[in-house]
Design a protein around this motif. Structure first.
Motif, mmCIF file in Angstrom:
data_model
loop_
_atom_site.group_PDB
_atom_site.id
_atom_site.type_symbol
_atom_site.label_atom_id
_atom_site.label_comp_id
_atom_site.label_asym_id
_atom_site.label_seq_id
_atom_site.Cartn_x
_atom_site.Cartn_y
_atom_site.Cartn_z
ATOM 1 N N SER A 44 -0.385 0.098 -20.957
ATOM 2 C CA SER A 44 -1.312 0.012 -19.830
ATOM 3 C C SER A 44 -2.368 1.105 -19.807
ATOM 4 C CB SER A 44 -0.527 0.081 -18.513
ATOM 5 O OG SER A 44 0.034 1.372 -18.334
ATOM 6 N N GLY A 45 -2.050 2.254 -20.400
ATOM 7 C CA GLY A 45 -2.952 3.389 -20.298
ATOM 8 C C GLY A 45 -2.706 4.222 -19.048
ATOM 9 N N PHE A 46 -1.832 3.780 -18.160
ATOM 10 C CA PHE A 46 -1.469 4.559 -16.976
ATOM 11 C C PHE A 46 -0.477 5.651 -17.377
ATOM 12 C CE2 PHE A 46 -2.572 0.491 -14.835
ATOM 13 C CZ PHE A 46 -3.508 0.979 -13.929
ATOM 14 N N ALA A 47 -0.473 6.737 -16.638
ATOM 15 C CA ALA A 47 0.475 7.826 -16.879
ATOM 16 C C ALA A 47 1.890 7.376 -16.533
ATOM 17 C CB ALA A 47 0.104 9.044 -16.041
ATOM 18 N N ALA A 48 2.853 7.845 -17.296
ATOM 19 C CA ALA A 48 4.255 7.481 -17.064
ATOM 20 C C ALA A 48 4.703 7.864 -15.655
ATOM 21 C CB ALA A 48 5.150 8.133 -18.112
ATOM 22 N N ASN A 49 4.261 9.022 -15.168
ATOM 23 C CA ASN A 49 4.627 9.440 -13.806
ATOM 24 C C ASN A 49 4.093 8.474 -12.758
ATOM 25 O OD1 ASN A 49 6.187 11.630 -14.454
ATOM 26 N ND2 ASN A 49 4.531 13.123 -14.203
ATOM 27 N N TYR A 50 2.886 7.983 -12.970
ATOM 28 C CA TYR A 50 2.310 7.006 -12.046
ATOM 29 C C TYR A 50 3.156 5.738 -12.035
ATOM 30 C CZ TYR A 50 -0.839 3.574 -10.016
ATOM 31 O OH TYR A 50 -1.375 2.581 -9.233
ATOM 32 N N ILE A 51 3.533 5.266 -13.206
ATOM 33 C CA ILE A 51 4.343 4.047 -13.302
ATOM 34 C C ILE A 51 5.691 4.264 -12.643
ATOM 35 C CG2 ILE A 51 5.502 2.481 -14.908
ATOM 36 C CD1 ILE A 51 3.074 3.092 -16.816
ATOM 37 N N LYS A 52 6.283 5.409 -12.879
ATOM 38 C CA LYS A 52 7.598 5.717 -12.300
ATOM 39 C C LYS A 52 7.538 5.749 -10.779
ATOM 40 C CE LYS A 52 11.336 9.054 -12.479
ATOM 41 N NZ LYS A 52 11.783 10.346 -12.963
ATOM 42 N N GLU A 54 4.775 4.756 -8.660
ATOM 43 C CA GLU A 54 4.037 3.702 -7.970
ATOM 44 C C GLU A 54 4.271 2.307 -8.532
ATOM 45 O OE1 GLU A 54 2.434 4.438 -5.232
ATOM 46 O OE2 GLU A 54 2.790 6.571 -5.502
ATOM 47 N N GLY A 55 4.862 2.216 -9.704
ATOM 48 C CA GLY A 55 5.017 0.927 -10.365
ATOM 49 C C GLY A 55 5.981 -0.032 -9.708
ATOM 50 N N GLU A 56 6.854 0.478 -8.845
ATOM 51 C CA GLU A 56 7.761 -0.403 -8.111
ATOM 52 C C GLU A 56 7.427 -0.416 -6.628
ATOM 53 O OE1 GLU A 56 11.948 -0.870 -10.388
ATOM 54 O OE2 GLU A 56 11.751 0.982 -9.272
ATOM 55 N N ASP A 57 6.148 -0.391 -6.324
ATOM 56 C CA ASP A 57 5.705 -0.369 -4.941
ATOM 57 C C ASP A 57 4.738 -1.518 -4.712
ATOM 58 O OD1 ASP A 57 5.201 0.386 -2.355
ATOM 59 O OD2 ASP A 57 3.983 2.114 -2.862
ATOM 60 N N ALA A 58 5.039 -2.331 -3.743
ATOM 61 C CA ALA A 58 4.183 -3.473 -3.419
ATOM 62 C C ALA A 58 3.384 -3.173 -2.159
ATOM 63 C CB ALA A 58 5.019 -4.736 -3.224
ATOM 64 N N THR A 59 2.655 -2.088 -2.175
ATOM 65 C CA THR A 59 1.898 -1.689 -0.993
ATOM 66 C C THR A 59 0.777 -2.672 -0.706
ATOM 67 O OG1 THR A 59 0.484 -0.298 -2.348
ATOM 68 C CG2 THR A 59 2.361 0.764 -1.282
ATOM 69 N N GLY A 60 0.472 -2.806 0.556
ATOM 70 C CA GLY A 60 -0.662 -3.631 0.949
ATOM 71 C C GLY A 60 -0.285 -5.066 1.252
ATOM 72 N N GLY A 61 0.761 -5.579 0.680
ATOM 73 C CA GLY A 61 1.174 -6.943 0.966
ATOM 74 C C GLY A 61 0.348 -7.971 0.234
ATOM 75 N N TRP A 62 0.821 -9.173 0.272
ATOM 76 C CA TRP A 62 0.236 -10.282 -0.471
ATOM 77 C C TRP A 62 -1.219 -10.520 -0.099
ATOM 78 C CZ3 TRP A 62 -1.840 -15.069 0.583
ATOM 79 C CH2 TRP A 62 -1.956 -15.931 -0.509
ATOM 80 N N LEU A 63 -1.515 -10.561 1.182
ATOM 81 C CA LEU A 63 -2.849 -10.920 1.636
ATOM 82 C C LEU A 63 -3.896 -9.909 1.189
ATOM 83 C CD1 LEU A 63 -3.795 -13.336 3.113
ATOM 84 C CD2 LEU A 63 -3.524 -12.146 5.265
ATOM 85 N N THR A 71 -4.486 -5.728 -8.182
ATOM 86 C CA THR A 71 -4.277 -4.303 -7.970
ATOM 87 C C THR A 71 -3.722 -3.675 -9.244
ATOM 88 O OG1 THR A 71 -2.005 -4.613 -7.253
ATOM 89 C CG2 THR A 71 -3.713 -4.723 -5.545
ATOM 90 N N ASN A 72 -3.628 -2.344 -9.251
ATOM 91 C CA ASN A 72 -2.976 -1.667 -10.371
ATOM 92 C C ASN A 72 -1.540 -2.166 -10.523
ATOM 93 O OD1 ASN A 72 -5.209 -0.175 -11.053
ATOM 94 N ND2 ASN A 72 -4.510 1.691 -10.053
ATOM 95 N N GLN A 73 -0.862 -2.392 -9.399
ATOM 96 C CA GLN A 73 0.507 -2.885 -9.452
ATOM 97 C C GLN A 73 0.570 -4.265 -10.097
ATOM 98 O OE1 GLN A 73 -0.717 -1.303 -6.738
ATOM 99 N NE2 GLN A 73 0.631 0.469 -6.610
ATOM 100 N N ASP A 74 -0.415 -5.124 -9.808
ATOM 101 C CA ASP A 74 -0.453 -6.447 -10.431
ATOM 102 C C ASP A 74 -0.639 -6.326 -11.942
ATOM 103 O OD1 ASP A 74 -0.199 -7.752 -7.973
ATOM 104 O OD2 ASP A 74 -2.368 -7.904 -7.699
ATOM 105 N N LYS A 75 -1.512 -5.427 -12.353
ATOM 106 C CA LYS A 75 -1.743 -5.204 -13.785
ATOM 107 C C LYS A 75 -0.463 -4.677 -14.443
ATOM 108 C CE LYS A 75 -6.585 -4.282 -12.953
ATOM 109 N NZ LYS A 75 -7.572 -3.238 -12.717
ATOM 110 N N LEU A 76 0.184 -3.720 -13.773
ATOM 111 C CA LEU A 76 1.443 -3.180 -14.295
ATOM 112 C C LEU A 76 2.511 -4.257 -14.386
ATOM 113 C CD1 LEU A 76 1.703 0.307 -12.570
ATOM 114 C CD2 LEU A 76 1.299 -0.182 -14.985
ATOM 115 N N TRP A 77 2.563 -5.143 -13.384
ATOM 116 C CA TRP A 77 3.546 -6.230 -13.393
ATOM 117 C C TRP A 77 3.382 -7.094 -14.650
ATOM 118 C CZ3 TRP A 77 7.968 -8.145 -11.866
ATOM 119 C CH2 TRP A 77 8.227 -9.504 -12.078
#
Length: 188
Positions: A44-52, A54-63, A71-77
């Motif tokens: 992904s190019g994201f830092a490992a700490n960021y993934i650790k 924030e990578g399991e956080d679904a902030t903001g909700g679906w809408l 989002t970054n989380q969608d890209k990580l998913w």
């Protein structure tokens, strides 16, 4: 013969990561936990700490995430899904967390496990293992589990921790870490 996979979902502090690593070691197969984060970081190019963190956080909700685009989380998913599928094709292994149970749900050679324990056991364990403060480990446990549940629900539309979604649920507080490892090794 296809590769046999064990996925481990777990409540924070239940020892799921330890159970996964020990099971893999006894079986002589790789365990992907922190290693999975490193592979996702490479892709992904994201830092490992960021993934650790924030990578399991679904902030903001679906809408909000759908209204504003991926989002970054969608890209990580998407990258996480790709990495997990590749690892499962490459060799037998144990995969801890990251919705691997859902990602590999259609594989007949996959055992999906959920590790849980009482709040008291987990609170005592995180103070001992992670050095958490004795004043508020329960708050940290609840927050971490809440984030994992929201992330899992957001990307899988399944309820995290519900027995129906797993082949096996083990109470590490009652059985102990080593007994859980022995059970998984014998089922493999």
């Amino acid at each position: 013969m296809s590769n046999r996979i064990i996925t481990i979902s777990r409540e924070f502090g239940s020892g799921g990561r330890t159970i996964g690593k020990k099971t893999a070691e006894k079986l002589g197969i790789p365990c992907y936990d922190a290693e999975l984060i490193e592979k996702i970081a490479e892709e992904s190019g994201f830092a490992a700490n960021y993934i650790k963190e924030e990578g399991e956080d679904a902030t903001g909700g679906w809408l909000s995430s759908r209204a504003m685009g991926p989002t970054n989380q969608d890209k990580l998913w998407l990258i996480q899904r790709k990495v997990i599928l590749e690892l499962a094709e490459k060799s037998s292994c144990v995969i801890v967390g990251r919705c691997a149970d859902y990602i590999l749900k259609d594989r007949a050679d996959c055992l999906n496990v959920f590790i849980h324990a009482s709040m008291e056991y987990r609170a005592e364990r995180i103070v001992k293992v992670y050095g958490d403060q004795k004043e508020s480990p329960e708050r940290r446990l609840k927050e971490k589990d809440k984030r994992r549940a929201a992330y899992h629900r957001f990307y899988t539309d399944m309820k995290w921790g519900h027995a129906q979604n797993y082949h096996l649920c083990l109470n590490s507080g009652i059985l102990g870490i080593d007994k859980c490892v022995e059970i998984l090794k014998n089922l493999y």
